[in-house]
Design a protein around this motif. Sequence first.
Motif, PDB file in Angstrom:
ATOM      1  N   GLN A 165       1.216   3.890  -3.042  1.00 31.77           N
ATOM      2  CA  GLN A 165       0.785   5.260  -2.802  1.00 31.77           C
ATOM      3  C   GLN A 165       1.860   6.268  -3.203  1.00 31.77           C
ATOM      4  O   GLN A 165       1.581   7.268  -3.858  1.00 31.77           O
ATOM      5  CB  GLN A 165       0.444   5.415  -1.322  1.00 31.77           C
ATOM      6  CG  GLN A 165      -0.622   6.418  -1.054  1.00 31.77           C
ATOM      7  CD  GLN A 165      -1.326   6.111   0.250  1.00 31.77           C
ATOM      8  OE1 GLN A 165      -0.745   5.499   1.141  1.00 31.77           O
ATOM      9  NE2 GLN A 165      -2.563   6.516   0.376  1.00 31.77           N
ATOM     10  N   LEU A 173      -5.402  -1.942  -3.004  1.00 34.34           N
ATOM     11  CA  LEU A 173      -4.612  -1.592  -4.177  1.00 34.34           C
ATOM     12  C   LEU A 173      -5.528  -1.326  -5.375  1.00 34.34           C
ATOM     13  O   LEU A 173      -5.307  -0.394  -6.143  1.00 34.34           O
ATOM     14  CB  LEU A 173      -3.654  -2.738  -4.481  1.00 34.34           C
ATOM     15  CG  LEU A 173      -2.475  -2.476  -5.393  1.00 34.34           C
ATOM     16  CD1 LEU A 173      -1.682  -1.286  -4.926  1.00 34.34           C
ATOM     17  CD2 LEU A 173      -1.590  -3.700  -5.448  1.00 34.34           C
ATOM     18  N   ARG A 232       0.822  -1.200   0.000  1.00 40.58           N
ATOM     19  CA  ARG A 232       0.000   0.000   0.000  1.00 40.58           C
ATOM     20  C   ARG A 232       0.863   1.259   0.000  1.00 40.58           C
ATOM     21  O   ARG A 232       0.637   2.180  -0.775  1.00 40.58           O
ATOM     22  CB  ARG A 232      -0.916  -0.026   1.229  1.00 40.58           C
ATOM     23  CG  ARG A 232      -1.814   1.162   1.329  1.00 40.58           C
ATOM     24  CD  ARG A 232      -2.924   0.909   2.302  1.00 40.58           C
ATOM     25  NE  ARG A 232      -2.445   0.211   3.504  1.00 40.58           N
ATOM     26  CZ  ARG A 232      -3.242  -0.309   4.413  1.00 40.58           C
ATOM     27  NH1 ARG A 232      -4.535  -0.250   4.246  1.00 40.58           N
ATOM     28  NH2 ARG A 232      -2.759  -0.910   5.471  1.00 40.58           N
TER      29      ARG A 232
END
Length: 477
Positions: A205, A236, A201
């Motif tokens: 990001q 995701l 994640r």
Amino acid sequence: MAKPRSEYVCQSCGSVFPKWAGRCEACGAWNTLVEELSGGTGTPGGLGARPKARGKGRRVSFVGLKGEGATVARWVSGIAEFDRVTGGGLVPGSAVLVGGDPGIGKSTLLLQAAAALASNSGRPCAYVSGEEAIDQVRLRAERLGVTDAPVELASATSVRDLLDALDRPDGEGPGVVVIDSIQTMFVDTLESAPGTVAQVRASAQELIRLAKARGFVLLLVGHVTKEGMIAGPKVLEHMVDAVLTFEGERGHQFRILRTTKNRFGPTDEIGVFEMTERGLLEVANPSALFLAERRGEVSGASVFAGLEGTRPVLVEIQALVAPSSLGTPRRAVVGWDSGRLAMVLAVLEARCGLTFAGQDVYLNVAGGLRISEPAADLAVAAALVSALVDRPVPAEAVVFGEIGLAGEVRAVSQADQRLKEAAKLGFERAFMPPRRGKAGKAAPAEGALEILEIGHLQDLVETLSTVSPDAPMRRQA
Ligand code: TYD
Ligand code: MG
């Protein structure tokens, strides 16, 4: 700075718990909680990090829906099957996730796509491999015959290093960046191992933020877990603009690229490729490919005129009905929904008086395609009836139509398109639902096809068990 503390993150759904447990309370999965140290550092993945209030915020100004926005050109690869699936090219600043089973050909596809995008636009594209060494990727590029394309190659896994390399002034950096794969990337502010939810994640990001800021297209490769989910996890899929899945059967040489989410184009489009020793080749006419190994008139097979996205695809449906030695006969399905098969069988038994009890039933969509359209019901029923009564469905016929629980056959969308494709491939007859309001009107697309309207499943059963394949079948209205 807050002290890092342990928390337990479900690797399946991403929920966070203060204590370990054998079962995730949120999604019910077993043994998926993994200890991760929350950063407490303000990193995006630092789950425990709570941003400090920094005085008064800046006022957001709202605008109308209409406005002067610069329309940016999409990135077109020139690989028609790839461009169609992306909705006519990749949008600058967008992030696209490409998921698929290991070994299905994701790295091959994206290396070919990167090379094509770079050659087509003249602007370099970057390919970052976290799984293979430079030499391995070069070897593959040689095999694919794309060594001359302006692709910048790197083997790296640290997101911090990557951001450093990719954060170049506008127009100077690469136009498309491929990350193969997101599960190998890590941010060094998190303690957890690469591939864990927090790392995936956080890495995604950071990369997506830079893509938006610098306007490059980010193509992320995502692995698929045993259960068929893109590993690490649903979050995701929410973060990216488009999700493509690359699928195919091992042992079959063709591969299908499918959109499951696209903020900039239609979903449900497919691109068909063939895996050869020189990489992936586009398949412009998938119907011909899916029907290539058809064996003419055999019982238990029918040709379904389907629709994948905007494209008609003809595919063979095969059924085998054999006496069972088991107490509960087997119902095995490849490429279709087993619940749907159970329904079609139940309707055939209840409304047409056929018996499948005591018989094993196997259903297969030839060629490794997965069909989700209800329009395949009638083709499945035709294959099943044909297998049961041991009489072939005429080889020159295509079949489509949705079946209702009363045994009625319902109209499906885009019948003309299906008929057109069938005519193009030399089919002469079509078993299809009655066309509402079309009586008397000449349908322009059906060409030379002889239409046999099936209003109820019983009609199909009668036709298949009585009519000889060569006899003309047009029924008088
Ligand atoms: P790969 O792209 O490495 O799969 P993934 O990245 O999804 O794990 O492709 C793996 C398979 O593709 C491998 O078994 C060999 C086959 N292949 C070919 O058949 N022809 C080729 O030109 C290439 C590069 C791979
Ligand atoms: Mg790979």
